[in-house]
Design a protein around this motif. Structure first.
Motif, PDB file in Angstrom:
ATOM      1  N   GLN B 249       0.674  -1.222  -0.009  1.00  0.00           N
ATOM      2  CA  GLN B 249       0.059  -0.064   0.029  1.00  0.00           C
ATOM      3  C   GLN B 249       0.842   1.435  -0.094  1.00  0.00           C
ATOM      4  N   THR B 250       2.007   1.387   0.806  1.00  0.00           N
ATOM      5  CA  THR B 250       2.671   2.584   0.987  1.00  0.00           C
ATOM      6  C   THR B 250       3.672   2.789  -0.148  1.00  0.00           C
ATOM      7  N   HIS B 251       3.824   1.479  -0.972  1.00  0.00           N
ATOM      8  CA  HIS B 251       4.648   1.663  -2.193  1.00  0.00           C
ATOM      9  C   HIS B 251       3.641   1.887  -3.424  1.00  0.00           C
ATOM     10  N   ARG B 252       2.636   1.920  -3.145  1.00  0.00           N
ATOM     11  CA  ARG B 252       1.651   1.991  -4.285  1.00  0.00           C
ATOM     12  C   ARG B 252       1.677   0.879  -5.220  1.00  0.00           C
ATOM     13  N   ILE B 253       1.780  -0.247  -5.031  1.00  0.00           N
ATOM     14  CA  ILE B 253       1.878  -1.585  -6.065  1.00  0.00           C
ATOM     15  C   ILE B 253       0.679  -1.819  -6.351  1.00  0.00           C
ATOM     16  N   LYS B 254       0.445  -1.844  -7.691  1.00  0.00           N
ATOM     17  CA  LYS B 254      -0.980  -2.368  -8.104  1.00  0.00           C
ATOM     18  C   LYS B 254      -1.075  -3.987  -8.067  1.00  0.00           C
ATOM     19  N   ALA B 255      -2.191  -4.168  -8.045  1.00  0.00           N
ATOM     20  CA  ALA B 255      -2.540  -5.723  -7.955  1.00  0.00           C
ATOM     21  C   ALA B 255      -1.847  -6.361  -9.072  1.00  0.00           C
ATOM     22  N   GLY B 256      -1.220  -7.598  -8.699  1.00  0.00           N
ATOM     23  CA  GLY B 256      -0.640  -8.219  -9.992  1.00  0.00           C
ATOM     24  C   GLY B 256       0.649  -7.835 -10.380  1.00  0.00           C
ATOM     25  N   ASP B 257       1.085  -6.702  -9.804  1.00  0.00           N
ATOM     26  CA  ASP B 257       2.539  -6.339 -10.078  1.00  0.00           C
ATOM     27  C   ASP B 257       3.376  -7.183  -8.817  1.00  0.00           C
ATOM     28  N   ASP B 258       4.620  -7.227  -9.346  1.00  0.00           N
ATOM     29  CA  ASP B 258       5.676  -7.654  -8.170  1.00  0.00           C
ATOM     30  C   ASP B 258       5.922  -6.799  -7.143  1.00  0.00           C
TER      31      ASP B 258
END
Lengths: 247, 406
Positions: B249-258
Motif C-alpha cells: 500500500q505505501t509503495h503503491r504497488i498495483k494488484a498483479g505487479d511484483d
C-alpha cells in the motif's frame, strides 16, 4: 468281539512314477490282536516299507481300509493322523533318530511335548519311568552323543513307550547294532511283549522271526506267508550263550 | 498345543547352536544399532540447528528492498532504494503481530583506535534491535531513542571488535574510536554470542543509532532493511502477510505487479535448513535400513540351512505327533527369538553408540523413542517375514522322506 489293534482289509497302495503305476501293496489283509509280537518280513521291494508307513499312519492307502484300535485311518487328514500317532503309536527306528546334544530324558519327553493334556511335571515323571523300564535309570542326564548304539536304541524305545501306545512299531530296530546288542534289544522287546504290549517289528532279517509270536511275510506287495510261532526262542538265552565280551 | 512348550523347544534348539545363533543375530544387532545411531545423529543435528536459529531469534522477520527479480533481471538488493524511513514509521504504527521493529543501515570499513585497526561492519539500528537479535549489553548500556533523534556519535561494540582494538586489555567503555572519519564514543559492550551455525562471528560488529550511520557515515536517506520480531514464532506467517499488505500500500504497488521488497522470516530459514538435515536423516536411515534388511536375509539364510540340516529331526517330530503348524511355529519362534534378542541388543548398542558419539566426538545426538520403537518393530517383523518361508518349508516336509533323510 475280539480285541484287534490292527485290522487291515484289501489294502492297496499305488505309486505313480512318471507314466507308470507301481503297485507297492496289492490286496493285503490281516489283523493283529492285542498282545501279539508280529514280525513283518520281506526283501527290499516287497512293500514292507510301504506297509510300515501305512501302519504308522504316515501314509494312507490308495484303497482298502485300515483300522487302528478301532479308528478308521484312511479318511483322516494330516493333522488328525499326527495326533493319532502321538497317542497310539510308539516308533522305533533303525538309526535311533535321537536329537543331537540332547539328554536321554529330553529325548524321551519329546512325544509328550505334543500332548497338551500332559503337564510338565507328569511329562518328566513318565519319562523317567520309561527310562527305568528300559534299564537306563543311570543314564537319564546323559546326552545322546555320550551313549553307545545299544543305549541310544533303548532311549528310542523308552521314547516309544512314554506315550503309552497301543502298539510299538519298530523299523529294523536292530539293524544298526552288533550281534550282542541286537539280542539285548530283542530281549527288551520280548520282555515288553511279556508285559502285554503289542509289537510290530518290520525287518528283512529272517532270524528275528524266531523270537516273535507271529510272522507275516510279504513278497511283491502280497502276503505270501502268515504263521503263528508256537516255539518262541528266548533272546535272553541266546544272549547268555554268547561268549562273554572281552573287555 | 501349548505355546510354552514350543518356545521351550525353540530355545533348546537355539542353545544347541549358540555361536551360529549369535552370528545370525549380529546382522540384526548391527542393523538396529545403526538405524538408531543414524537417526540419533540426524535428529541431533536438526535440534542443534534449531537451537542456533532460536539463539538468533526464531521469530525474527527481515525486510529487504527489491524483489528477487525485477522485470526478469535479477537485481542486487542493496542497490535499490525502495525501502525508506517512512516505511519503518508506518510499520511501527500499523503492523500487527509485531513485538519489536528496527531499521537497518550498514557500512563496512576499518575501525581505528590509536595504532590498532580492524575491518568490521557498522550497523545503524534502533535500540529495539537488541531484542530482535537476542543481543545483550554486558558492560555499559545501549544507546537510547534520544541518541537516535540527535544522531549521537555513540556506539555499542561486539567482543571481537574490543579484542581487536584494545589489545592491552584496557576498558573500552568511554573510549572514542573512529569508523572511517567519524569518531564515536563506546557506551556499551555486547555479551559475546560466538559463531552462528553458518560460521559467522556474531561478535564482530558495531551498533550505532541508524540516524548516525545514515547522516554521518553514509549520507543516505533510504534503509538497507528493516528487522522485526513477530509476537512469537507461530505468528511469523501472519505478520509477514500483514507487512506485505502495508508495504504494497505505501509503495503503491498495483494488484498483479511484483513486490519491490522481500520479506523473509527465520522460520523459512529454519525450515530450509531442517529440510536439508531431514534429507540427510532419511539417507542415513535408508543405509541403516538396508543393513537391517541384510540382517534379515541372514536370518532367512541360516533358518534355511537349519531346516535342511534338521530334516531328520523334523521328520521324527512329525512321526511322534507334531503337526505341520507345530513345526512352523517352532521355526518361526526361533527366527523371532533371534531377531528380537538381536533387536534388544541392537537398541542398547545403538543408544550406547549415540552416547559415545556425543561424548567422544562432541556431535549433538538425540535418541528419540520413536526411532527405538520403530527399529525394534521392524526387526521383529523382519524375523517373522524372513523366518516364515523356511519355517513353512519345514512344516510341509513329508515325514516319511524326512525321517530317512541323509
Amino acid at each position: 468281539m475280539e480285541n484287534y489293534i490292527i485290522r487291515v482289509e484289501k489294502l492297496r497302495r499305488d505309486f505313480h512314477v512318471g507314466d507308470e503305476t507301481v503297485h507297492a501293496l496289492r490286496d493285503v489283509s490281516f489283523s493283529i490282536r492285542q498282545g501279539e509280537f508280529v514280525t513283518i518280513m520281506g526283501t527290499s521291494g516287497s512293500g514292507k516299507s510301504t506297509l510300515l508307513n501305512i501302519l504308522g499312519c504316515l501314509d494312507t492307502p490308495t484303497s482298502g481300509d485300515y483300522y487302528l484300535d478301532g479308528v478308521a485311518v484312511r479318511t483322516m487328514g494330516r493333522n488328525d493322523r499326527a495326533t493319532l500317532r502321538n497317542r497310539k503309536i510308539g516308533f522305533v527306528f533303525q538309526s535311533y533318530n535321537l536329537l543331537p546334544k540332547t539328554t536321554a530324558l529330553e529325548n524321551v519327553e519329546l512325544p509328550l511335548f505334543y500332548n497338551p493334556a500332559v503337564s510338565a511335571h507328569e511329562r518328566q515323571e513318565r519319562s523317567i519311568e520309561a527310562l527305568k523300564a528300559v534299564g537306563l535309570a543311570d543314564r537319564i542326564r546323559h546326552r545322546s552323543n555320550q551313549m553307545s548304539g545299544g543305549q541310544q536304541q533303548r532311549v528310542a524305545i523308552a521314547r516309544a513307550l512314554v506315550n503309552n501306545p497301543v502298539m510299538i512299531l519298530a523299523d529294523e530296530a536292530t539293524g544298526n547294532l552288533d550281534t550282542r546288542t541286537s539280542f539285548e534289544i530283542l530281549t527288551l522287546f520280548q520282555r515288553l511283549h511279556a508285559e502285554g504290549r503289542t509289537i510290530v517289528f518290520v525287518t528283512h532279517n529272517p532270524e528275528i522271526s524266531q523270537f516273535s509270536s507271529r510272522n507275516i511275510t510279504l513278497r511283491d506287495g502280497r502276503i505270501t506267508d502268515d504263521t503263528t510261532n508256537d516255539n518262541i526262542r528266548s533272546a535272553r538265552e541266546v544272549l547268555d550263550s554268547l561268549p562273554a565280551e572281552e573287555n | 498345543m501349548n505355546y510354552n512348550n514350543l518356545i521351550k523347544i525353540a530355545l533348546k534348539a537355539l542353545s544347541n547352536n549358540k555361536f551360529r545363533g549369535f552370528l545370525t543375530m549380529l546382522g540384526i544387532i548391527i542393523g538396529v544399532a545403526s538405524v538408531i545411531a543414524m537417526l540419533a545423529i540426524g535428529q541431533g543435528s536438526k535440534r542443534s540447528i534449531r537451537e542456533q536459529i532460536s539463539e538468533m531469534g526464531s521469530n525474527m522477520i527481515m525486510i529487504h528492498p527489491g524483489a528477487d527479480r525485477f522485470g526478469g533481471v535479477r537485481q542486487s538488493a542493496s542497490d535499490m532504494q525502495t525501502l525508506k524511513l517512512e516505511d519503518y514509521n508506518t510499520i511501527l504504527h500499523e503492523a500487527s503481530y509485531i513485538s519489536a521493529c528496527s531499521p537497518m543501515v550498514n557500512a563496512s570499513g576499518q575501525v581505528v583506535n590509536g595504532a590498532n585497526n580492524a575491518p568490521t561492519t557498522l550497523n545503524g539500528v534502533a535500540p529495539a534491535y537488541l531484542d530482535i537479535r537476542k543481543y545483550e549489553v554486558g558492560q555499559g548500556e545501549m544507546f537510547t531513542e534520544a541518541d537516535v533523534k540527535k544522531a549521537a556519535k555513540v556506539c555499542v561494540v561486539g567482543q571481537t571488535v574490543v579484542d581487536n582494538l584494545f589489545t592491552n586489555g584496557e576498558d573500552p567503555l568511554g573510549k572514542t574510536i573512529r569508523f572511517g572519519k567519524i569518531p564515536m564514543r563506546i557506551i556499551g559492550v555486547l555479551t559475546p554470542k560466538g559463531y552462528n551455525s553458518m560460521g559467522q562471528d556474531q561478535d564482530d560488529l558495531i551498533l550505532a543509532p541508524y540516524t548516525t550511520v545514515q547522516k554521518r557515515v553514509l549520507a543516505i536517506t533510504y534503509l538497507h532493511g528493516i528487522f522485526l520480531s513477530a509476537i512469537s514464532e507461530e505468528f511469523s506467517d501472519r505478520a509477514i502477510d500483514d507487512l506485505t499488505g502495508i508495504l504494497r500500500q505505501t509503495h503503491r504497488i498495483k494488484a498483479g505487479d511484483d513486490d519491490n521488497f522481500s520479506i523473509r522470516s527465520q522460520e523459512e530459514l529454519s525450515s530450509m535448513l531442517s529440510s536439508t538435515t531431514n534429507l540427510m536423516t532419511v539417507l542415513l536411515a535408508c543405509i541403516a535400513g538396508i543393513s537391517l534388511l541384510v540382517g534379515g536375509i541372514g536370518i532367512m539364510n541360516i533358518m534355511y540351512v537349519s531346516v535342511t540340516e534338521r530334516t531328520r529331526e523334523i521328520g521324527l517330530r512329525m512321526a511322534i505327533g507334531a503337526k505341520g503348524r507345530h513345526i512352523l511355529f517352532q521355526f518361526l519362534i526361533e527366527a523371532v527369538i533371534i531377531s528380537v534378542t538381536g533387536g534388544l541388543i541392537g537398541v542398547l548398542l545403538g543408544i550406547g553408540a549415540a552416547a559415545v558419539i556425543k561424548y567422544a566426538i562432541g556431535w549433538s545426538v538425540y535418541v528419540q523413542l520413536y526411532s527405538v520403537i520403530l527399529s525394534f518393530a521392524v526387526c521383529t517383523l523382519t524375523g517373522i517375514f524372513f523366518g516364515w518361508y523356511p519355517a513353512r518349508k519345514a512344516s510341509e516336509l513329508d515325514p516319511i522322506e524326512a525321517i530317512r533323510y541323509e
